[in-house]
Motif scaffolding. Structure first.
Motif, mmCIF file in Angstrom:
data_model
loop_
_atom_site.group_PDB
_atom_site.id
_atom_site.type_symbol
_atom_site.label_atom_id
_atom_site.label_comp_id
_atom_site.label_asym_id
_atom_site.label_seq_id
_atom_site.Cartn_x
_atom_site.Cartn_y
_atom_site.Cartn_z
ATOM 1 N N MET A 1 44.971 5.620 46.432
ATOM 2 C CA MET A 1 46.699 5.143 46.623
ATOM 3 C C MET A 1 48.387 6.695 46.194
ATOM 4 S SD MET A 1 46.525 2.528 48.120
ATOM 5 C CE MET A 1 48.712 1.775 47.868
ATOM 6 N N GLN A 2 46.587 7.318 45.576
ATOM 7 C CA GLN A 2 47.622 8.904 45.230
ATOM 8 C C GLN A 2 47.279 9.455 46.041
ATOM 9 O OE1 GLN A 2 49.658 8.542 42.670
ATOM 10 N NE2 GLN A 2 49.388 6.969 41.599
ATOM 11 N N PRO A 3 48.576 10.212 47.112
ATOM 12 C CA PRO A 3 47.859 10.910 48.400
ATOM 13 C C PRO A 3 47.857 12.569 47.345
ATOM 14 C CG PRO A 3 50.087 9.642 48.143
ATOM 15 C CD PRO A 3 49.380 9.697 47.278
ATOM 16 N N LYS A 4 47.715 13.155 45.699
ATOM 17 C CA LYS A 4 47.575 14.243 45.490
ATOM 18 C C LYS A 4 46.359 14.446 45.198
ATOM 19 C CE LYS A 4 53.168 14.330 44.986
ATOM 20 N NZ LYS A 4 54.128 14.243 43.727
ATOM 21 N N VAL A 5 46.116 13.726 44.634
ATOM 22 C CA VAL A 5 44.936 13.552 44.088
ATOM 23 C C VAL A 5 43.238 14.042 45.798
ATOM 24 C CG1 VAL A 5 42.349 12.310 43.601
ATOM 25 C CG2 VAL A 5 44.372 11.861 42.579
ATOM 26 N N CYS A 6 43.536 15.671 45.043
ATOM 27 C CA CYS A 6 42.241 15.813 46.170
ATOM 28 C C CYS A 6 41.280 15.624 46.566
ATOM 29 C CB CYS A 6 41.771 17.750 45.561
ATOM 30 S SG CYS A 6 43.162 18.832 45.264
ATOM 31 N N PRO A 7 40.561 15.742 47.382
ATOM 32 C CA PRO A 7 39.802 15.092 48.062
ATOM 33 C C PRO A 7 38.641 15.348 47.596
ATOM 34 C CG PRO A 7 40.488 16.066 49.835
ATOM 35 C CD PRO A 7 41.171 16.200 48.544
ATOM 36 N N HIS A 8 38.121 15.654 46.400
ATOM 37 C CA HIS A 8 37.395 16.495 45.892
ATOM 38 C C HIS A 8 36.676 16.254 44.644
ATOM 39 C CE1 HIS A 8 35.782 20.016 43.278
ATOM 40 N NE2 HIS A 8 34.937 19.685 43.415
ATOM 41 N N PHE A 9 35.954 16.240 44.722
ATOM 42 C CA PHE A 9 35.259 15.384 43.137
ATOM 43 C C PHE A 9 33.362 14.871 42.671
ATOM 44 C CE2 PHE A 9 37.646 12.525 45.948
ATOM 45 C CZ PHE A 9 38.591 11.879 45.915
ATOM 46 N N HIS A 10 33.594 16.073 41.286
ATOM 47 C CA HIS A 10 31.902 16.507 41.041
ATOM 48 C C HIS A 10 32.056 15.283 40.233
ATOM 49 C CE1 HIS A 10 29.593 19.217 39.777
ATOM 50 N NE2 HIS A 10 30.128 19.072 38.618
ATOM 51 N N LEU A 11 30.554 14.687 40.539
ATOM 52 C CA LEU A 11 29.728 13.856 39.217
ATOM 53 C C LEU A 11 28.982 14.298 39.383
ATOM 54 C CD1 LEU A 11 30.046 10.615 42.151
ATOM 55 C CD2 LEU A 11 31.149 11.864 41.096
ATOM 56 N N SER A 12 28.370 14.744 37.966
ATOM 57 C CA SER A 12 27.197 15.351 37.520
ATOM 58 C C SER A 12 26.065 13.904 37.518
ATOM 59 C CB SER A 12 27.253 15.097 36.193
ATOM 60 O OG SER A 12 28.160 16.696 35.849
ATOM 61 N N LEU A 13 24.751 14.541 38.708
ATOM 62 C CA LEU A 13 23.721 13.913 38.844
ATOM 63 C C LEU A 13 22.728 14.508 37.575
ATOM 64 C CD1 LEU A 13 21.901 11.924 40.269
ATOM 65 C CD2 LEU A 13 21.818 14.267 41.721
ATOM 66 N N GLN A 14 22.581 15.737 37.572
ATOM 67 C CA GLN A 14 21.358 15.849 36.534
ATOM 68 C C GLN A 14 19.754 15.737 37.360
ATOM 69 O OE1 GLN A 14 23.046 17.796 35.087
ATOM 70 N NE2 GLN A 14 24.360 17.417 34.296
ATOM 71 N N SER A 15 19.845 14.244 37.713
ATOM 72 C CA SER A 15 18.451 14.371 38.721
ATOM 73 C C SER A 15 18.355 13.320 38.981
ATOM 74 C CB SER A 15 17.133 13.946 37.504
ATOM 75 O OG SER A 15 15.623 13.649 37.958
ATOM 76 N N GLY A 16 17.597 12.987 40.249
ATOM 77 C CA GLY A 16 17.840 12.248 41.500
ATOM 78 C C GLY A 16 16.158 11.432 41.025
ATOM 79 N N CYS A 17 16.084 11.188 39.881
ATOM 80 C CA CYS A 17 14.540 10.302 39.965
ATOM 81 C C CYS A 17 14.660 9.379 39.103
ATOM 82 C CB CYS A 17 14.016 11.302 39.214
ATOM 83 S SG CYS A 17 11.906 10.491 38.519
#
Ligand code: SF4
Length: 462
Positions: free
Chosen positions: A271-287
């Motif tokens: 709902m906030q169009p000024k927020v860029c569609p770029h999100f950094h989600l730290s994963l660290q491991s996929g296990c």
């Protein structure tokens, strides 16, 4: 009282994360307010200030090296060390005469006063203490600092939060930065307003654990879910307050905890169009087993669900991440599991780090430490995967229309371009033409071509 700082040439170096960069800029504002002159770190200065980092062993080494380098450049200069490395290791430097002042985290707002104190004491040939470090573990108040001079020319990084309560088993930061604390919304808004008046259009919200913004007085359940009882994350209210400030055109979020990315959170962001569609989600491991050993508080399935939600609302958002390879006990099969998982997440960019042992952390004492050669091999392999995923994201976004913030000019093969970042944080370039200047937001279309290290974009006339 005599101002001993006036006219001093002061050089700054910020190591590590964007939070450090914001704090260094704020310290610079403190000292410039005392009429000092800022010079480059490679120049001869009267004072060198290094805002240190301790996130890895390499960061520790670099912090020590830079402090020594400063003293070597001008042996009569005052060398000031601040930040996380100082906070953790000041005792190792009690007798180290390359450093004149050791200032820990949460005492950085006092740098100007402490420097003035040292200079005054020297002028009167009096003794002055060298170490100013407070025990972080006992503190939970936000360290209020001077508003920062912006860290970049066209993008303003705003520190809104400090500290971390997560205690990932490999990380020293909760010890170096202490418990979570947040800056008041009023203070954040007043800094953003001041920078927007100076012409900044893009604001990046940063923190040590940004998702914990506003939760220092929350119940354990609220802290766990990263939102209040009403289901709302306090970070959302801050974003909405910033979005309403005149002149703010883009808001970019620093690293987010995957657990905060619920359906209602994404809905509210959208709902906030000024927020860029770029999100950094730290994963660290996929296990999942490795995530448990890391004391990360989500499973791969929960993580994937966060990515799905972002993709449900945003059309091809850029999802970026951090990954640690060679964590103690990580088997070759678990590494392969991680490789398969990151492919499912389809990251647009990944930062890959070989696990770095930190004395004093739980992971340091774990069995099954992976050899350096094997860590390097896994890092190399994961960087190849990261490049493949990033190329794929690029191809999928060719001919897409977006917006470019012009940051600097570059000449590539004899032609001049304006370069900058798109909403998705793609590093792109458009041909320079009359009427384009720095800090302009241009409607562009991404092409399939590259110019040097940039993606070629074309202007779209609207
Ligand atoms: S979330 Fe984990 S990795 Fe990040 S600062 Fe906190 S303890 Fe360190």
């Amino acid at each position: 009282m005599q101002n001993y700082i006036e006219n001093l040439r002061i050089a700054y170096l910020s190591l590590g994360c964007k939070v450090n960069a914001c704090e260094t800029a704020s310290i610079r504002s403190q000292l410039e307010a005392c009429k000092s002159r800022t010079v480059g770190f490679r120049e001869i200065a009267d004072v060198y200030l290094v805002n240190t980092c301790t996130v890895t062993n390499i960061a520790d080494r670099k912090s020590r090296q830079m402090l020594r380098q400063a003293k070597k450049r001008n042996p009569s200069a005052i060398v000031v060390a601040t930040g996380c490395y100082v906070q953790e290791f000041y005792e190792n430097h009690q007798d180290d005469d390359t450093i004149d002042l050791l200032i820990g985290n949460r005492r950085k707002h006092e740098v100007a006063a402490l420097l003035q104190g040292l200079l005054e004491a020297r002028a009167c040939k009096k003794e002055f203490p060298r170490v100013f470090v407070t025990d972080e573990r006992s503190l939970c108040e936000y360290e209020s600092m001077e508003h920062a001079a912006a860290t970049e020319k066209t993008r303003a990084y705003i520190k809104v939060q400090d500290g971390c309560d997560q205690f990932c088993s490999y990380c020293m930061i909760p010890y170096a930065r202490g418990r979570i604390s947040s800056r008041t919304p009023e203070d954040v808004q007043s800094e953003v307003e001041a920078l927007a008046k100076k012409g900044f259009q893009e604001f990046v919200l940063t923190g040590i654990h940004l998702s914990s913004y506003g939760l220092e007085d929350a119940s354990p359940k609220e802290r766990q879910s990263l939102c209040r009882q009403d289901g709302k994350a306090p970070l959302l209210a801050l974003i909405s307050a910033i979005a309403s400030i005149p002149g703010v055109r883009r808001i970019r979020l620093g690293s987010l905890e995957p657990r905060i990315v619920t359906e209602s959170f994404v809905q509210a962001l959208f709902m906030q169009p000024k927020v860029c569609p770029h999100f950094h989600l730290s994963l660290q491991s996929g296990c999942d087993e490795v995530l448990r050993a890391m004391n990360r508080k989500y499973t791969t399935e929960q993580y994937l669900q966060s990515c799905r939600l972002l993709r449900k609302y945003y059309k091809q958002p850029a999802i970026t991440t951090d990954l640690i390879v060679g964590f103690p006990g990580e088997t070759k099969e678990q590494f392969q599991e991680t490789e398969a998982f990151v492919r499912r997440c389809a990251f647009s960019q990944m930062h890959v780090f070989p696990y770095s042992r930190r004395r004093g952390t739980a992971a340091d004492k774990m069995d099954g430490q992976v050899s350096e050669e094997e860590k390097q091999r896994r890092e190399h392999r994961m960087l190849i995967v990261a490049q493949e995923l990033s190329d794929l994201y690029r191809r999928e976004n060719a001919f897409r229309q977006t917006e470019l913030l012009t940051e600097e000019k570059a000449v590539v093969e004899g032609r001049t371009y304006w370069t900058g970042h798109t909403l998705e944080y793609l590093n792109a370039a458009v041909l320079a033409e009359e009427g384009i200047a720095e800090n302009r937001l241009l409607a562009v279309e991404i092409t399939e071509e590259n110019v040097g290290k940039y993606i070629l974009a074309r202007r779209v006339r609207q």
